[in-house]
Every structure is written in C-alpha cells, then in structure tokens.
Design a protein around this motif. Sequence first.
Motif, PDB file in Angstrom:
ATOM      1  N   ASP A   1       0.648   4.057  -2.919  1.00  0.00           N
ATOM      2  CA  ASP A   1       0.367   5.444  -2.555  1.00  0.00           C
ATOM      3  C   ASP A   1       1.494   6.361  -3.021  1.00  0.00           C
ATOM      4  OD1 ASP A   1      -1.332   7.422  -1.221  1.00  0.00           O
ATOM      5  OD2 ASP A   1       0.335   7.578   0.204  1.00  0.00           O
ATOM      6  N   ASP A   2       2.731   5.937  -2.871  1.00  0.00           N
ATOM      7  CA  ASP A   2       3.873   6.740  -3.314  1.00  0.00           C
ATOM      8  C   ASP A   2       3.798   6.994  -4.819  1.00  0.00           C
ATOM      9  OD1 ASP A   2       6.484   7.997  -2.853  1.00  0.00           O
ATOM     10  OD2 ASP A   2       7.287   6.284  -3.975  1.00  0.00           O
TER      11      ASP A   2
ATOM     12  N   ASP B   1     -10.565   2.025  -6.568  1.00  0.00           N
ATOM     13  CA  ASP B   1     -10.051   0.872  -5.829  1.00  0.00           C
ATOM     14  C   ASP B   1      -9.234  -0.093  -6.690  1.00  0.00           C
ATOM     15  OD1 ASP B   1     -11.237   1.825  -3.547  1.00  0.00           O
ATOM     16  OD2 ASP B   1     -12.992   0.519  -3.689  1.00  0.00           O
TER      17      ASP B   1
ATOM     18  N   THR C   1      -5.518   3.420 -11.359  1.00  0.00           N
ATOM     19  CA  THR C   1      -5.338   4.866 -11.458  1.00  0.00           C
ATOM     20  C   THR C   1      -5.438   5.237 -12.930  1.00  0.00           C
ATOM     21  OG1 THR C   1      -3.871   4.867  -9.544  1.00  0.00           O
ATOM     22  CG2 THR C   1      -3.726   6.767 -11.020  1.00  0.00           C
TER      23      THR C   1
ATOM     24  N   VAL D   1      -8.423   8.215  -9.284  1.00  0.00           N
ATOM     25  CA  VAL D   1      -8.035   6.992  -8.578  1.00  0.00           C
ATOM     26  C   VAL D   1      -9.296   6.275  -8.114  1.00  0.00           C
ATOM     27  CG1 VAL D   1      -6.775   6.067  -6.588  1.00  0.00           C
ATOM     28  CG2 VAL D   1      -5.901   8.075  -7.794  1.00  0.00           C
TER      29      VAL D   1
ATOM     30  N   ILE E   1       1.089   6.985  -6.756  1.00  0.00           N
ATOM     31  CA  ILE E   1      -0.036   7.892  -7.030  1.00  0.00           C
ATOM     32  C   ILE E   1       0.326   9.330  -6.651  1.00  0.00           C
ATOM     33  CG2 ILE E   1      -2.408   8.481  -6.367  1.00  0.00           C
ATOM     34  CD1 ILE E   1      -2.866   5.407  -6.072  1.00  0.00           C
ATOM     35  N   GLN E   2       0.936   9.508  -5.492  1.00  0.00           N
ATOM     36  CA  GLN E   2       1.304  10.858  -5.059  1.00  0.00           C
ATOM     37  C   GLN E   2       2.331  11.482  -6.002  1.00  0.00           C
ATOM     38  OE1 GLN E   2      -0.483  12.472  -2.865  1.00  0.00           O
ATOM     39  NE2 GLN E   2      -1.623  10.558  -2.692  1.00  0.00           N
TER      40      GLN E   2
ATOM     41  N   LEU F   1       0.824  -1.212   0.000  1.00  0.00           N
ATOM     42  CA  LEU F   1       0.000   0.000   0.000  1.00  0.00           C
ATOM     43  C   LEU F   1       0.861   1.266   0.000  1.00  0.00           C
ATOM     44  CD1 LEU F   1      -2.934  -0.942   2.388  1.00  0.00           C
ATOM     45  CD2 LEU F   1      -2.983  -0.726  -0.099  1.00  0.00           C
ATOM     46  N   THR F   2       1.966   1.232   0.698  1.00  0.00           N
ATOM     47  CA  THR F   2       2.882   2.370   0.719  1.00  0.00           C
ATOM     48  C   THR F   2       3.458   2.613  -0.667  1.00  0.00           C
ATOM     49  OG1 THR F   2       3.451   1.909   3.010  1.00  0.00           O
ATOM     50  CG2 THR F   2       4.986   3.287   1.775  1.00  0.00           C
TER      51      THR F   2
ATOM     52  N   LYS G   1       0.331  12.735  -8.896  1.00  0.00           N
ATOM     53  CA  LYS G   1      -0.511  13.878  -8.534  1.00  0.00           C
ATOM     54  C   LYS G   1       0.284  15.184  -8.426  1.00  0.00           C
ATOM     55  CE  LYS G   1      -4.456  11.705  -6.305  1.00  0.00           C
ATOM     56  NZ  LYS G   1      -5.255  11.624  -5.075  1.00  0.00           N
TER      57      LYS G   1
END
Length: 89
Positions: free
Chosen positions: A21-22, A39, A42, A37, A24-25, A17-18, A28
Amino acid sequence: MKVSVDISLYPLTEDFLTVVDDFIQRLKKEPDLTIKVNDLSTQVFGDYATVLSKVNAAMQATHEKTPKAAFIMKILNGDLLDQHSGQYA
C-alpha cells in the motif's frame, strides 16, 4: 514516447500489505502518472522517462524501508491505456 509498466511487489515481511500500500500511495502522489491497481499488480502509464524515474524512486524508497522486497516488472513501449479506452486488458 509513452510507456506502460506492470509491477508486482513481493515484500518478504509479515506486514506485506502495508509495504504494498505504501508503494502504491507513493506512486499515486505523482501527478504525471496514471495508475491502475488490481488484485495482482499495479499498472503505471505515462511518459517513458518520467514513469521509469518515478517508479525507480518509489522502488528505492521501498527497498530502503523493507529488509527484503522483490519487484517483478514488465515494460511495454506504448500506452496500453489509450489503446483500450481507459481499460487495461
């Protein structure tokens, strides 16, 4: 030309998950991209060359930080975001 890219990331690590998320960020932070995004994946929308360049850089950064990670991508020439009034179907 506009492009729509659907990306799924599968990090083969316990802290997946980290890693997701990294990634995606990182996307962004790019002002020239539109990011949606959900479930399962992306979606990235924008100018063809810009999107593929920025996605490539984000993927490379993920691969450099994560021992094993698989990306699955679908690329459509055209902007599905515009066709669906801001909603990706």
